[in-house]
Scaffold this active site. Structure first.
Site, mmCIF file in Angstrom:
data_model
loop_
_atom_site.group_PDB
_atom_site.id
_atom_site.type_symbol
_atom_site.label_atom_id
_atom_site.label_comp_id
_atom_site.label_asym_id
_atom_site.label_seq_id
_atom_site.Cartn_x
_atom_site.Cartn_y
_atom_site.Cartn_z
ATOM 1 N N ALA A 5 -9.258 -8.372 5.780
ATOM 2 C CA ALA A 5 -8.365 -9.189 6.602
ATOM 3 C C ALA A 5 -9.121 -10.024 7.645
ATOM 4 O O ALA A 5 -8.554 -10.915 8.257
ATOM 5 C CB ALA A 5 -7.343 -8.293 7.270
ATOM 6 N N GLU A 33 -11.479 -1.531 -9.252
ATOM 7 C CA GLU A 33 -11.402 -2.296 -7.993
ATOM 8 C C GLU A 33 -11.823 -1.433 -6.810
ATOM 9 O O GLU A 33 -11.403 -0.284 -6.690
ATOM 10 C CB GLU A 33 -9.959 -2.771 -7.807
ATOM 11 C CG GLU A 33 -9.717 -3.520 -6.506
ATOM 12 C CD GLU A 33 -8.283 -4.027 -6.430
ATOM 13 O OE1 GLU A 33 -7.817 -4.704 -7.361
ATOM 14 O OE2 GLU A 33 -7.625 -3.716 -5.414
ATOM 15 N N GLN A 89 -0.307 -6.349 -9.278
ATOM 16 C CA GLN A 89 -0.108 -5.299 -8.271
ATOM 17 C C GLN A 89 0.191 -4.008 -9.030
ATOM 18 O O GLN A 89 0.676 -4.071 -10.172
ATOM 19 C CB GLN A 89 1.096 -5.701 -7.399
ATOM 20 C CG GLN A 89 1.514 -4.696 -6.360
ATOM 21 C CD GLN A 89 0.442 -4.473 -5.316
ATOM 22 O OE1 GLN A 89 -0.575 -3.838 -5.612
ATOM 23 N NE2 GLN A 89 0.652 -4.972 -4.124
ATOM 24 N N HIS A 132 -12.826 -11.043 -4.861
ATOM 25 C CA HIS A 132 -11.516 -11.488 -4.388
ATOM 26 C C HIS A 132 -11.752 -12.450 -3.219
ATOM 27 O O HIS A 132 -12.695 -12.272 -2.452
ATOM 28 C CB HIS A 132 -10.691 -10.321 -3.858
ATOM 29 C CG HIS A 132 -10.338 -9.278 -4.877
ATOM 30 N ND1 HIS A 132 -9.181 -8.535 -4.813
ATOM 31 C CD2 HIS A 132 -10.989 -8.837 -5.979
ATOM 32 C CE1 HIS A 132 -9.131 -7.690 -5.838
ATOM 33 N NE2 HIS A 132 -10.223 -7.848 -6.549
ATOM 34 N N THR A 151 -12.254 -6.193 -3.059
ATOM 35 C CA THR A 151 -11.192 -6.908 -2.349
ATOM 36 C C THR A 151 -11.752 -7.619 -1.127
ATOM 37 O O THR A 151 -12.831 -7.277 -0.617
ATOM 38 C CB THR A 151 -10.047 -5.961 -1.915
ATOM 39 O OG1 THR A 151 -10.567 -5.019 -0.971
ATOM 40 C CG2 THR A 151 -9.452 -5.236 -3.097
ATOM 41 N N LYS A 209 0.164 -21.234 -11.061
ATOM 42 C CA LYS A 209 -1.243 -20.832 -10.910
ATOM 43 C C LYS A 209 -1.999 -21.091 -12.211
ATOM 44 O O LYS A 209 -3.156 -21.522 -12.194
ATOM 45 C CB LYS A 209 -1.335 -19.349 -10.533
ATOM 46 C CG LYS A 209 -0.738 -19.011 -9.161
ATOM 47 C CD LYS A 209 -0.983 -17.534 -8.842
ATOM 48 C CE LYS A 209 -0.051 -16.992 -7.799
ATOM 49 N NZ LYS A 209 -0.306 -15.600 -7.419
#
Ligand code: FAD
Length: 306
Positions: free
Chosen positions: A65, A31, A193, A91, A62, A182
C-alpha cells in the site's frame, strides 16, 4: 519511449505466462506478499526455496500500500529474478502514484529483467469499502494501467478478476464488462480473487465468453488453515464464505491440525473441479507459508506448465 532493456534477458524471466496458459499442462503459480521486516523476509525465502523445487509456472509478489512495503516488493521481486530460476510476476497498482511514478516503477522492474506484470488499480487508500480517490496525475482504473504498461515495452500483462463480484461493482455483468475492457486494453489473462465455488468461476468465465472474449482466467485459491481466517477472508473479498465451507471447518474447530487438513481438502476438491471445467491452471495464495498450498498441489498429482 520504451523502458525495456536492450540486453538479452535470462529465459526464466522472459518466459511468457500466456504461452504457458495455452499449453497442454495446467499453469501452477504461487503468490507472496512483501514481508514487513527481516524476520518475515527469512520466512518468505524458506517458502520460495521449497516452492522452487516443484517448478511452478510462475510466482507473483503483491504490491504494497505504500512506502517501505513497496520498496520491499521491488526488492523481493528483483531477488527472485536474480537468485532463482522462477518466473516472477510483479503486481503493480495505481494507488497514490502519478503516471510518471508508475513509469519509474515499470522501469525498475524492466531493469531487473522482468517481462510479466499484473496491472491492478489497488484498494482505496482508506481500505476496502472506502471511496476510491485517484492520484491527481495518476490513472483511475486498471484498464488504463494495462495500456500504460503495454506502451512502455514488451511486457505481458495480466489483470484481476472477481468471480464473487468486486465490492464496488454494481453487478456480476458489470464485472464481466470491466474484464472485457481490460482484455481490449491488452491484458492477456486474468487471475481471480479467491472464491469457494465452481459455479462462481464458471459464471464469470461464461459471461466473458458471451461477450466474445476468450481471456484465460486463472482461479486464485487460498486454503483456510484456521477458523479465525474466515472472518478476515470475508472482509478481504467483500463476500461471505459459503456455509458449505464454514460448516466443514467449524465441525473440527477445536482441533487445529484437523482444521488445516479440512482446509487443504476443500481447496484440493475445488481445484480438481476447476481443472475439470477447463481452468487454465491454479494460482495459490500462500500467505508466505508454503506447506498448505504445496500439499494441495501434491494432492492434484500434476506437473506445472513451463
Ligand atoms: P479495476 O479493474 O480498476 O476495478 C476497480 C473498480 O472499478 C471495480 O468495482 C470495477 O467494477 C470498477 N471499474 C473498472 N473499470 C472501470 C471503468 N472503466 N469505469 C467505471 N468503473 C470501472 N491489491 C493491492 O493493493 N496489491 C496487490 O498486489 C494486489 N494484487 C491482487 C491480485 C489479484 C489476483 C486480485 C484479484 C486482486 C489484487 N489486489 C491487490 C486487490 C485489487 O487491487 C482490488 O481488489 C481493487 O479494488 C480492484 O483492482 P482492479 O485491478 O480489479 O481494479
Amino acid at each position: 519511449m520504451p523502458v525495456s532493456t536492450r540486453l538479452p534477458r535470462p529465459e526464466h524471466l522472459t518466459r511468457s505466462i500466456p504461452a504457458a496458459l495455452a499449453g497442454p499442462l495446467p499453469s501452477i503459480s504461487f503468490e507472496f506478499f512483501p514481508p514487513r521486516d527481516d524476520a518475515g523476509e527469512a520466512v518468505l525465502w524458506e517458502a520460495i526455496r521449497r516452492i522452487e523445487k516443484v517448478h511452478p509456472t510462475f510466482v507473483s509478489v503483491t504490491y504494497g500500500a505504500g512506502g517501505t512495503t513497496r520498496d520491499r516488493t521491488i526488492r523481493v521481486t528483483e531477488r527472485i529474478a536474480r537468485e532463482t530460476l522462477l518466473t516472477p510476476l510483479a503486481h503493480l497498482t495505481c494507488v497514490g502514484h502519478s503516471v510518471g511514478e508508475l513509469r519509474n516503477v515499470v522501469g525498475s522492474l524492466s531493469a531487473a529483467g522482468l517481462r510479466n506484470i499484473l496491472a491492478l488499480r489497488g484498494d482505496p487508500q482508506g481500505g476496502p469499502g472506502q471511496p476510491w480517490v485517484k492520484h491527481s496525475e495518476g490513472v483511475d482504473h486498471a484498464d488504463e494501467l494495462v495500456s500504460l504498461v503495454r506502451s512502455l515495452g514488451d511486457f505481458t500483462v495480466g489483470v484481476a478478476a472477481f468471480p464473487d463480484q468486486h465490492p464496488e461493482s454494481p453487478s456480476l455483468d458489470f464485472d464481466a464488462e470491466v474484464l472485457v475492457r481490460k482484455a481490449d486494453a491488452g491484458a492477456a489473462y486474468a487471475i481471480t480473487q479467491f472464491f469457494f465455488t465452481r459455479e462462481a468461476y464458471v459464471g464469470l468465465r461464461d459471461r466473458v465468453r458471451a461477450r466474445g472474449r476468450d481471456l484465460p482466467i486463472i482461479p486464485g485459491l487460498m486454503p483456510v488453515t484456521n477458523v479465525k481466517q474466515l472472518a478476515k477472508m470475508t472482509e478481504l473479498s467483500g463476500q461471505p464464505v459459503p456455509s458449505s465451507v464454514t460448516s466443514r471447518l467449524e465441525a473440527v474447530e477445536g482441533d487445529p491440525a484437523a482444521v488445516r487438513e479440512v482446509g487443504v481438502d476443500i481447496t484440493t476438491e475445488l481445484a480438481q473441479e476447476l481443472l475439470a471445467e477447463g481452468a487454465p491452471g491454479i494460482h495459490f495464495i500462500t500467505m508466505n507459508r508454503s506447506t498448505a498450498t504445496l500439499q494441495v498441489f501434491e494432492n492434484l498429482g500434476i506437473a506445472a506448465a513451463r
